[in-house]
Design an enzyme around this catalytic site. Structure first.
Site, mmCIF file in Angstrom:
data_model
loop_
_atom_site.group_PDB
_atom_site.id
_atom_site.type_symbol
_atom_site.label_atom_id
_atom_site.label_comp_id
_atom_site.label_asym_id
_atom_site.label_seq_id
_atom_site.Cartn_x
_atom_site.Cartn_y
_atom_site.Cartn_z
ATOM 1 C CD GLU A 35 29.650 29.517 14.331
ATOM 2 O OE1 GLU A 35 30.779 30.034 14.224
ATOM 3 O OE2 GLU A 35 28.979 29.124 13.361
ATOM 4 C CB CYS A 194 37.755 34.270 -1.462
ATOM 5 S SG CYS A 194 38.799 35.740 -1.446
ATOM 6 C CB CYS A 201 39.211 35.208 -9.430
ATOM 7 S SG CYS A 201 40.376 35.491 -8.070
ATOM 8 C CB CYS A 204 34.615 35.243 -7.237
ATOM 9 S SG CYS A 204 34.240 36.386 -5.892
ATOM 10 C CB CYS A 210 37.469 41.294 -6.573
ATOM 11 S SG CYS A 210 38.781 40.822 -5.441
#
Length: 353
Positions: A35, A194, A201, A204, A210
DNA sequence: CAATCGTGGCC
DNA sequence: TGGCCAAGATT
């Protein structure tokens, strides 16, 4: 949208990423290390650094015990070097104040150096199944598009609204595995579907809901960062060569390239020649090919100058607490050297020596 | 709170 | 080519 999290978890399990080097583990150390490295840094860039780092520091105790200069050397080339210093400080804090085990709560994690709100949530959810949301660049892009959030997401007001929105979307009564899939799904959706340029899309899970997709505003959301003209700075760098060794100078801990080893610098050519004399040269310098390095917030024009010594003392690598060192070009790996300086010196090895 | 802090990939 | 920015934190 009432089933945001359920859709995301299902999508992640079918279409998300499952084989990144820091996945399929609950080891807080490995998750934490990934991270930190991934802050503002792309996956493909991190992968080789992550492997190298783990080989040298397999656990938090090994990292805490390592000299900070070794950590800087392992980090060299990744950028944002405060991360490396904080990484080292964090490891020492975990060992000294937490008995060598990372705390499990978001609040305690966020108190550690280099761990902010989003990174704390990532570690807590992946390693401990905590119900906490991340908010990184991926999530901001996804939320801005799906929910039609207007305004630059780096602005405090907009970011605060996004934190609230992200919190409200977290799954309820989720198992540890579901929590992991949810957090990973937020990242995967932003990183693989995205994306900024041409979002996919059609694949998605939120296509019909959206705001950006339904209104055809994928290009306008998220709102672009306000443009700023980046200033140009200019610096002269001294390549002081003695045999196959060069003089390196340790930079101050803060500021650009903080804590790394770099070439001695000056604000103009005359000052650089004076520095060469101070190191024992005769003041004669010859130009090397100039280079430009582009940072996020300024551009740096580098004027390298070569000066020669023939004292034969430069053959050894001199270390210790000194802020200068003679380093043979083959030993550069054990020093933290900024990327453009490293390139310059690597080029030198081929052409001049 | 806006500025600072690296580097490389992408189009 | 150059603009844009990525699994942000810190001051």
């Amino acid at each position: 949208m009432s089933d945001f999290s359920a859709r995301l978890i299902a999508w992640q399990r079918q279409h998300g990423r499952h084989d990144l080097p820091w996945q399929n583990t609950r080891d807080p150390y490995r998750i934490w290390l990934s991270e930190i490295m991934l802050q503002q840094t792309q996956v493909s860039t991190v992968i080789p650094y992550y492997a190298k780092f783990l080989a040298r520091c397999p656990d938090v105790a090994a990292l805490a015990a390592a000299p900070v200069d070794d950590v800087m050397a392992l980090w060299a080339g990744l950028g944002y070097y405060t991360r490396a210093r904080n990484l080292h400080r964090c490891a020492q804090t975990v060992v000294e104040r937490h008995g060598g085990a990372f705390p499990a709560s978001v609040e305690e994690l966020a108190e550690l150096p280099g761990i902010g709100r989003s990174t704390a949530a990532a570690i807590a959810s992946f390693a401990f199944g905590a119900r906490a949301t991340i908010l990184d660049g991926n999530v901001k892009r996804v939320l801005a598009r799906v929910f039609g959030v207007e305004g630059f997401t780096g602005e405090k007001k907009v970011e605060n609204a996004m934190w609230t929105l992200a919190e409200s979307l977290l799954p309820l009564n989720a198992s540890d595995d579901e929590v992991s899939a949810y957090t990973q799904g937020l990242m995967d959706l932003g990183a693989t579907l995205c994306v900024r340029g041409k979002p996919d899309c059609l694949r998605c899970p939120y296509a019909v809901d959206c705001v950006a997709n339904v209104t055809g505003r994928q290009r306008e959301l998220p709102t672009a960062r306000p443009k700023k003209t980046v200033p140009t700075r200019r610096t002269w760098m001294l390549v002081l060569r003695d045999g196959n060794a060069v003089m390196l100078e340790k930079r101050p801990p803060s500021g650009i390239w903080g804590g790394l080893w770099s070439l001695p610098e000056a604000a103009d050519e005359a000052a650089l020649a004076e520095r060469a004399r101070a190191f024992g040269g005769d003041g004669a310098v010859s130009p090397l090919a100039p280079l430009t390095h582009v940072f996020t917030h300024f551009k740096l024009d580098i004027e390298p100058r070569l000066a020669e010594l023939d004292s034969k003392v430069g053959a050894l690598t001199v270390l210790g607490d000194a802020d200068t060192a003679w380093v043979t070009l083959s030993d550069l790996d054990s020093f933290g050297v900024p990327a453009p300086v490293r390139k310059l010196l690597d080029g030198l090895q081929g052409s001049l020596i």
